[in-house]
Structures are given as C-alpha cells and as structure tokens.
Design a protein around this motif. Sequence first.
Motif, PDB file in Angstrom:
ATOM      1  N   UNK A 176       0.828  -1.203   0.000  1.00  0.00           N
ATOM      2  CA  UNK A 176       0.000   0.000   0.000  1.00  0.00           C
ATOM      3  C   UNK A 176       0.866   1.259   0.000  1.00  0.00           C
ATOM      4  N   UNK A 177       1.883   1.273   0.840  1.00  0.00           N
ATOM      5  CA  UNK A 177       2.751   2.452   0.908  1.00  0.00           C
ATOM      6  C   UNK A 177       3.490   2.664  -0.406  1.00  0.00           C
ATOM      7  N   UNK A 178       4.032   1.582  -0.972  1.00  0.00           N
ATOM      8  CA  UNK A 178       4.732   1.678  -2.247  1.00  0.00           C
ATOM      9  C   UNK A 178       3.795   2.203  -3.344  1.00  0.00           C
ATOM     10  N   UNK A 179       2.576   1.669  -3.380  1.00  0.00           N
ATOM     11  CA  UNK A 179       1.609   2.087  -4.401  1.00  0.00           C
ATOM     12  C   UNK A 179       1.217   3.546  -4.224  1.00  0.00           C
ATOM     13  N   UNK A 180       0.972   3.952  -2.982  1.00  0.00           N
ATOM     14  CA  UNK A 180       0.522   5.319  -2.729  1.00  0.00           C
ATOM     15  C   UNK A 180       1.585   6.339  -3.120  1.00  0.00           C
ATOM     16  N   UNK A 181       2.828   6.098  -2.751  1.00  0.00           N
ATOM     17  CA  UNK A 181       3.886   7.060  -3.049  1.00  0.00           C
ATOM     18  C   UNK A 181       4.142   7.153  -4.555  1.00  0.00           C
ATOM     19  N   UNK A 182       4.021   6.031  -5.241  1.00  0.00           N
ATOM     20  CA  UNK A 182       4.168   6.078  -6.700  1.00  0.00           C
ATOM     21  C   UNK A 182       2.972   6.769  -7.337  1.00  0.00           C
ATOM     22  N   UNK A 183       1.777   6.475  -6.852  1.00  0.00           N
ATOM     23  CA  UNK A 183       0.566   7.029  -7.460  1.00  0.00           C
ATOM     24  C   UNK A 183       0.512   8.535  -7.349  1.00  0.00           C
ATOM     25  N   UNK A 184       0.887   9.099  -6.217  1.00  0.00           N
ATOM     26  CA  UNK A 184       0.764  10.548  -6.073  1.00  0.00           C
ATOM     27  C   UNK A 184       1.715  11.277  -7.026  1.00  0.00           C
ATOM     28  N   UNK A 185       2.870  10.676  -7.328  1.00  0.00           N
ATOM     29  CA  UNK A 185       3.792  11.286  -8.292  1.00  0.00           C
ATOM     30  C   UNK A 185       3.243  11.171  -9.711  1.00  0.00           C
ATOM     31  N   UNK A 186       2.680   9.998 -10.038  1.00  0.00           N
ATOM     32  CA  UNK A 186       2.098   9.817 -11.374  1.00  0.00           C
ATOM     33  C   UNK A 186       0.897  10.727 -11.551  1.00  0.00           C
ATOM     34  N   UNK A 187       0.074  10.839 -10.518  1.00  0.00           N
ATOM     35  CA  UNK A 187      -1.101  11.709 -10.598  1.00  0.00           C
ATOM     36  C   UNK A 187      -0.686  13.164 -10.829  1.00  0.00           C
ATOM     37  N   UNK A 188       0.374  13.595 -10.155  1.00  0.00           N
ATOM     38  CA  UNK A 188       0.899  14.953 -10.383  1.00  0.00           C
ATOM     39  C   UNK A 188       1.308  15.134 -11.831  1.00  0.00           C
ATOM     40  N   UNK A 189       2.088  14.186 -12.353  1.00  0.00           N
ATOM     41  CA  UNK A 189       2.602  14.326 -13.712  1.00  0.00           C
ATOM     42  C   UNK A 189       1.484  14.287 -14.748  1.00  0.00           C
ATOM     43  N   UNK A 190       0.529  13.391 -14.557  1.00  0.00           N
ATOM     44  CA  UNK A 190      -0.588  13.296 -15.494  1.00  0.00           C
ATOM     45  C   UNK A 190      -1.464  14.544 -15.407  1.00  0.00           C
ATOM     46  N   UNK A 191      -1.695  15.036 -14.198  1.00  0.00           N
ATOM     47  CA  UNK A 191      -2.491  16.255 -14.029  1.00  0.00           C
ATOM     48  C   UNK A 191      -1.836  17.433 -14.740  1.00  0.00           C
ATOM     49  N   UNK A 192      -0.523  17.560 -14.604  1.00  0.00           N
ATOM     50  CA  UNK A 192       0.195  18.636 -15.290  1.00  0.00           C
ATOM     51  C   UNK A 192       0.076  18.498 -16.812  1.00  0.00           C
ATOM     52  N   UNK A 193       0.177  17.260 -17.301  1.00  0.00           N
ATOM     53  CA  UNK A 193       0.085  17.031 -18.743  1.00  0.00           C
ATOM     54  C   UNK A 193      -1.310  17.359 -19.264  1.00  0.00           C
ATOM     55  N   UNK A 194      -2.340  16.924 -18.529  1.00  0.00           N
ATOM     56  CA  UNK A 194      -3.719  17.181 -18.962  1.00  0.00           C
ATOM     57  C   UNK A 194      -4.006  18.681 -18.934  1.00  0.00           C
ATOM     58  N   UNK A 195      -3.627  19.349 -17.851  1.00  0.00           N
ATOM     59  CA  UNK A 195      -3.903  20.778 -17.753  1.00  0.00           C
ATOM     60  C   UNK A 195      -3.113  21.594 -18.772  1.00  0.00           C
ATOM     61  N   UNK A 196      -1.920  21.116 -19.126  1.00  0.00           N
ATOM     62  CA  UNK A 196      -1.146  21.800 -20.160  1.00  0.00           C
ATOM     63  C   UNK A 196      -1.881  21.740 -21.494  1.00  0.00           C
ATOM     64  N   UNK A 197      -2.398  20.568 -21.820  1.00  0.00           N
ATOM     65  CA  UNK A 197      -3.148  20.436 -23.079  1.00  0.00           C
ATOM     66  C   UNK A 197      -4.448  21.228 -23.035  1.00  0.00           C
ATOM     67  N   UNK A 198      -5.134  21.195 -21.896  1.00  0.00           N
ATOM     68  CA  UNK A 198      -6.369  21.970 -21.778  1.00  0.00           C
ATOM     69  C   UNK A 198      -6.082  23.464 -21.904  1.00  0.00           C
ATOM     70  N   UNK A 199      -4.977  23.891 -21.331  1.00  0.00           N
ATOM     71  CA  UNK A 199      -4.608  25.299 -21.407  1.00  0.00           C
ATOM     72  C   UNK A 199      -4.407  25.767 -22.838  1.00  0.00           C
ATOM     73  N   UNK A 200      -3.772  24.896 -23.644  1.00  0.00           N
ATOM     74  CA  UNK A 200      -3.560  25.262 -25.045  1.00  0.00           C
ATOM     75  C   UNK A 200      -4.890  25.299 -25.806  1.00  0.00           C
TER      76      UNK A 200
END
Length: 262
Positions: free
Chosen positions: A184-208
């Motif tokens: 659970x700890x391994x999954x959570x720490x990886x997920x929050x980093x992936x969620x950050x990166x994906x959120x940045x990518x999605x918002x970058x495309x939405x911004x354009x």
Amino acid sequence: MLTARGLFQEIIDNDEAYQLFCSIAASGEQQGGWENGRIAALVPESRRTLAPKIARHGADEDKHGRIFQALLHKRGLTRIEAPPETDYTMILEREGIGLPHGKLRGQEPLTERDIIAYLAHSRVTEQRASDQMAMLITCFGDHPEVGRAVRMIGDDEANHLAYCHEELLRLAAAGHGRTIQALLRESALAEIAVYRDVSLAVMSRMGRILRWPKAKSAALAAAIHAVYAYERLVGWRRMVSLRMPERRDALGGAPTTAVEFA
C-alpha cells in the motif's frame, strides 16, 4: 479565483476540451476493464472466490468506458487517442505498480501475492477515482448533460473502494498484514507522483485548447505541485489506511448496465 467547478465548466463548454477529457477517461476505464478481466481469469485456486468480484469490477470499468463514449456521441464527437503522457494506467505500470501486462497476457495462474498486489494497487487508485467522482457529483451531479453519468460512475467507484477495503482486511486477518502495508505504501507514493505528472500534462493540453493566459496556467501548475507536496508529506497516509466499509460485499451482485444512460 480558480475553482474545480469553474475549470470543469470550461472543459464541458468547449467541444475540443470535452472530447479530450472524455477520450482520456474512456481509455483509462477500458484499460482497467481489460486488466480486471484478465486478473479474474488468472486468479489462483486459493483465491477463486474472488474471481466473480474481480470480473464485476472489470465489467463496471468497461461500462464506464461506454458511458464516456456515449457522452461524446451525444455531443456529436468521436473519441480520439489519449496522449501517452496522460495515460495514468500505463504510466503506473511503467513505475512497477500493479501487475505487469506481460503477465496478464499469459496463461500462467497468478500467485496469492499477485492478488494482494492487485488489491493494494486498486485500493490506492480507487481512492483517487472515488474522490474525483465525489467532487464531480458535488459540482455537476444535477448537470443536464453529465449529471447522470457522474452519479452512476461515482456509485460504482464507491463500491470498488469498499470492496478493496473489505478484501484486504480479510487477507490481513489471514496473516498478510505486513505485506499489504508495504505494498500500500509503495503504491501510494508512486501514485501521487504519477497523478501529479498526469495532471500537469492534462492541464497543459487543456490550457492550449482553451487558450488560458500564462498566469492562469502557472497558477494551476502551482496548485498541482502544492497538492503533491501535501500528499507526499502526509496525505498519502489516507490512501493506505484500511477500515471495514459500510457497504459490505459491494461487488457481490450482478453488474449494472449503462443501458438507461446510453
């Protein structure tokens, strides 16, 4: 002032942004449907009682993919390919979280540890999905175009999260507690980093697409980084706790369909 309601309203009101959002969502849901279907087929004999629930989970995810496609169809839009940097599921797999697709494409039965890893990964990702849908229900549960969809999907995600809690607690009681907490700890720490990166990518495309000013895009990126910092410091703990859910045997029945929606 930036708000979740305001941002999603902008996306809903713009065909190109809406098409991207629904396409990304449909891709992720259908990928989850395939993964759960394969896991259900490969469950080891020691955990065969879980197979119908895992299959139900997969059927729900497939249904969600069809719902997002139906939303596109109602608007007269077609699904587009999700950009690789927005593919949350596949990026998690590359980070070693969840079960490798190579293993799922094979015919060898999974191990009991594989099932524990699947449930631990699902407990984390379903927390994210359930939280997001709860937010969308609060903002758009009564929306004439997307309200029924977000309510239906939100109820399913709450069921999925309850199921993960209940099954992991059963496995912990059977002596797997330390393994579960580590995964659970391994999954959570990886997920929050992936969620950050994906959120940045999605918002970058939405911004354009939506032609946001640089200041707005910068403020959104800062907010995403702030959420990550909080989750990396203390917020991840919420994603690894286990408690017996109010919804017991949440995936024990027959899957619902999207007929009434589509």
